[in-house]
Design an enzyme around this catalytic site. Structure first.
Site, short mmCIF file in Angstrom:
data_model
loop_
_atom_site.label_atom_id
_atom_site.label_comp_id
_atom_site.label_asym_id
_atom_site.label_seq_id
_atom_site.Cartn_x
_atom_site.Cartn_y
_atom_site.Cartn_z
N ALA A 66 -9.00 -47.46 -1.83
CA ALA A 66 -10.23 -46.91 -2.37
C ALA A 66 -10.79 -45.95 -1.33
CB ALA A 66 -11.22 -48.03 -2.65
N GLY A 111 -6.66 -50.62 -2.54
CA GLY A 111 -6.65 -50.27 -3.96
C GLY A 111 -5.36 -49.56 -4.36
N GLU A 114 -2.98 -52.27 -5.06
CA GLU A 114 -3.43 -52.92 -6.30
C GLU A 114 -3.05 -52.08 -7.53
OE1 GLU A 114 -7.39 -53.35 -4.56
OE2 GLU A 114 -7.31 -55.46 -5.11
N GLU A 134 -8.14 -54.70 3.48
CA GLU A 134 -9.59 -54.81 3.24
C GLU A 134 -10.29 -55.71 4.25
OE1 GLU A 134 -7.27 -54.93 0.89
OE2 GLU A 134 -7.92 -53.90 -0.92
#
Ligand code: DAK
Length: 260
Positions: A66, A111, A114, A134
């Site tokens: 992200a 992300g 993911e 993270e």
């Protein structure tokens, strides 16, 4: 479709969707997430599209996570919205019905991993690095990573990755089943296209039923899952593609699947 942060090429039923923010290692900002949702929604409902390859622009990254610059400015409410939107995008990919192949051409972090894990199949370039860092930012994976990673690699390895934040290399990812093939970087996209073309030659209907059965069955107890398999088998056997597949074999010709 016009995008700021994506490149889209569709050829012979195969879409190649490239996340195109190489200066930020293809990090997923809000706009890119929204564009991905729009593009995938559109591609998923286009009968001409038989398989989708997702990859990252440039030589360094698939997606480095992200967008941390954006995350740092989010309020609690915005973080909550962001999480819900990201999770719904991952669900959209997983439920698309059209097979998706993540061609992991470099960093797939946070992300980014993911996103790759929501795809149907993952292949990687030798030299790619995959991780859930993270923890180093004081958060936990929030786009489904705490749930999809242990389902793919087992709880012990997932906990190791999520708690240390350390990435693994492509060869380890292959050994752990997080990706199913590793190629030299310069061959990755061709190999992804070849795999997509192979899937495009199957019945889209049966592919969909097969992927759904594996995925939903994983969430059930074994006896319930095999009962579900039997009813999904019945569904696949009710299709014209079932008749076509069987007759093509007996007539020693290539099956011409229609997708119903
Ligand atoms: N976001 C924004 N920019 C990024 C970025 C990222 N994730 N990763 C890299 N960049 C930018 C760098 O800031 C740099 O920009 P400039 O300084 O040139 O402007 C440029 O990309 C090149 O990066 P580096 O100079 O750092 O390149 P290196 O080769 O030295 O290092 C690296 C590559 C991948 C090891 C390093 O860039 C790195 O550690 N990047 C961060 C990786 C990371 O921690 N990713 C996980 C992000 S957290 C949520 C749901 C989900 C999430 C969050 C919230 N909700 C519940 C709300 C998900 C979180 C994540 O994904």
């Amino acid at each position: 479709m016009e995008f700021q942060n994506l490149l889209l090429e569709v050829d012979g039923g195969i879409a190649v969707l490239t996340i195109n923010r190489p200066k930020a290692l293809n990090a997923l900002n809000r706009e890119t997430l929204a564009e991905l949702a729009e593009a995938l929604d559109e591609l998923g409902s286009d009968d001409e599209v038989k398989a989708i390859v997702l990859t990252g622009a440039g030589e360094k990254a698939f997606v480095a996570g992200a967008d941390i610059k954006e995350l740092a400015e989010n309020s609690a409410l915005e973080s909550n919205d962001h999480s819900k939107f990201g999770q719904s995008l991952m669900d959209l990919i997983e439920d698309l019905g059209v097979p998706t192949i993540a061609a992991i051409n470099g960093f797939a972090l946070g992300g980014g991993l993911e996103l790759a894990m929501a795809c149907t199949i993952r292949i990687a370039a030798s030299g790619a690095k995959l991780g859930q860092p993270e923890i180093n930012l004081g958060v936990i994976p929030g786009f489904g990573g705490t749930q999809r990673l242990p389902r793919l690699v087992g709880m012990g390895r997932a906990l190791h990755m999520i708690l240390t934040g350390d990435p693994i290399d492509a060869e380890t990812a292959l050994d752990w089943g997080l990706v199913t093939a590793v190629y030299p970087a310069e061959e990755l996209l061709d190999q992804a296209r070849k795999l997509a073309a192979k899937l495009a030659g199957k019945s889209p209907f049966t592919l969909r039923v097969a992927a759904e059965t594996v995925r939903h069955g994983m969430e059930m107890a074994f006896t319930e899952a095999v009962a579900y398999e039997a009813s999904q088998f019945g569904l696949s056997a009710a299709s014209q593609d079932y008749q076509e597949g069987m007759h093509a074999f007996l007539e020693k010709r290539k099956a011409e699947f229609k997708g119903f």
